[in-house]
Design an enzyme around this catalytic site. Structure first.
Site, PDB file in Angstrom:
ATOM      1  N   VAL A  28     -40.965 -11.956   9.457  1.00 20.10           N
ATOM      2  CA  VAL A  28     -41.958 -11.266   8.639  1.00 20.10           C
ATOM      3  C   VAL A  28     -41.408  -9.868   8.383  1.00 20.10           C
ATOM      4  O   VAL A  28     -40.885  -9.222   9.295  1.00 20.10           O
ATOM      5  CB  VAL A  28     -43.311 -11.167   9.366  1.00 20.10           C
ATOM      6  CG1 VAL A  28     -44.348 -10.451   8.493  1.00 20.10           C
ATOM      7  CG2 VAL A  28     -43.820 -12.557   9.773  1.00 20.10           C
ATOM      8  N   CYS A  29     -41.500  -9.406   7.124  1.00 20.59           N
ATOM      9  CA  CYS A  29     -41.162  -8.018   6.819  1.00 20.59           C
ATOM     10  C   CYS A  29     -39.698  -7.737   7.189  1.00 20.59           C
ATOM     11  O   CYS A  29     -38.815  -8.545   6.907  1.00 20.59           O
ATOM     12  CB  CYS A  29     -42.149  -7.126   7.580  1.00 20.59           C
ATOM     13  SG  CYS A  29     -42.282  -5.418   7.075  1.00 20.59           S
ATOM     14  N   THR A  30     -39.435  -6.618   7.868  1.00 25.07           N
ATOM     15  CA  THR A  30     -38.057  -6.243   8.198  1.00 25.07           C
ATOM     16  C   THR A  30     -37.495  -7.034   9.378  1.00 25.07           C
ATOM     17  O   THR A  30     -36.367  -6.773   9.804  1.00 25.07           O
ATOM     18  CB  THR A  30     -37.953  -4.729   8.462  1.00 25.07           C
ATOM     19  OG1 THR A  30     -38.987  -4.357   9.371  1.00 25.07           O
ATOM     20  CG2 THR A  30     -38.096  -3.943   7.167  1.00 25.07           C
ATOM     21  N   THR A  57     -37.784  -9.714   2.257  1.00 22.56           N
ATOM     22  CA  THR A  57     -38.202  -8.763   3.280  1.00 22.56           C
ATOM     23  C   THR A  57     -39.213  -7.814   2.641  1.00 22.56           C
ATOM     24  O   THR A  57     -39.635  -8.030   1.496  1.00 22.56           O
ATOM     25  CB  THR A  57     -36.968  -8.001   3.843  1.00 22.56           C
ATOM     26  OG1 THR A  57     -37.383  -7.186   4.948  1.00 22.56           O
ATOM     27  CG2 THR A  57     -36.304  -7.124   2.783  1.00 22.56           C
ATOM     28  N   GLY A  83     -42.157 -11.584   2.896  1.00 29.31           N
ATOM     29  CA  GLY A  83     -42.199 -10.192   2.470  1.00 29.31           C
ATOM     30  C   GLY A  83     -42.894  -9.346   3.532  1.00 29.31           C
ATOM     31  O   GLY A  83     -43.038  -9.751   4.689  1.00 29.31           O
TER      32      GLY A  83
END
Length: 198
Positions: free
Chosen positions: A110-112, A130, A163
């Protein structure tokens, strides 16, 4: 006969983004079959198993350390300042992520958290996404990754990246749909009062 259960491990570390792990935790935990059976058992793991301080000070006590954890079917690697500033340089964490790839059915970020998967070599020649603010960093530091912009998640079979922050919820609904069907995903979204197109 019992339906299959997947064991989900969520990686925690200091300065992890709260919704990155809490979103998937909620979706997987709330998901239930028509007979009430839970298809997912969700647990948390950190490097040492000690209390972690998530972003903005939320304290979370992980269930396991790397040394005590069971074998997981699905692993969720969240992001946040701790991922992109510290854990990406933590060799023990990167080696652990890389080693888990052969054990899990699905490796997700998830994300970074995608930066940690990329550092572990798990996104080589794959499409991935990301947080929008880290698209360029992912592209620059890991040119072998085909970065996808403006999408909630990217499913590459056994590796799924999402993202930023709330997009992890969309990704988790996609996993629920993929593994146990659209009805369960729809029912879970309804219970959570989360608007999603399944």
């Amino acid at each position: 006969m019992n339906a299959k259960q997947w064991r989900v491990g969520i990686f925690l570390f200091n300065d992890v983004e709260v919704l990155d792990f809490a979103g998937p935790f909620e979706v997987f935990s709330v998901a239930a079959l028509e007979n009430g059976q839970k298809p997912f058992v969700v647990e948390t793991v950190s490097e040492k198993g000690t209390m972690i301080y998530a972003r903005n000070g939320l304290k979370v006590q992980p269930d396991f350390s790397f040394d005590t954890m069971p074998k997981f079917d699905i692993l969720v690697i969240p992001g946040g300042p701790g991922a992109r500033e510290r854990e990406i340089n933590n060799d023990k964490v990167i080696t652990w992520i890389e080693s888990q790839m052969k054990n899990v059915q699905l490796m997700t970020s998830v994300c970074t958290g995608a930066l940690l998967l990329a550092k572990a070599g798990l996104l080589k020649d794959k499409m991935a996404t990301t947080h929008w603010a880290s698209y360029e960093r992912l592209e620059k530091e890991f040119p072998e990754v085909e970065v996808q912009r403006d999408v909630k998640f990217v499913d590459e079979g056994n590796v799924i990246t999402s993202g930023g922050i709330s997009a992890g919820i969309n990704m988790t609904f996609h996993i629920v749909k993929r593994l146990v069907g659209p009805q369960v995903a729809q029912g879970t979204a309804k219970r959570m009062e989360y608007d999603i197109i399944i």
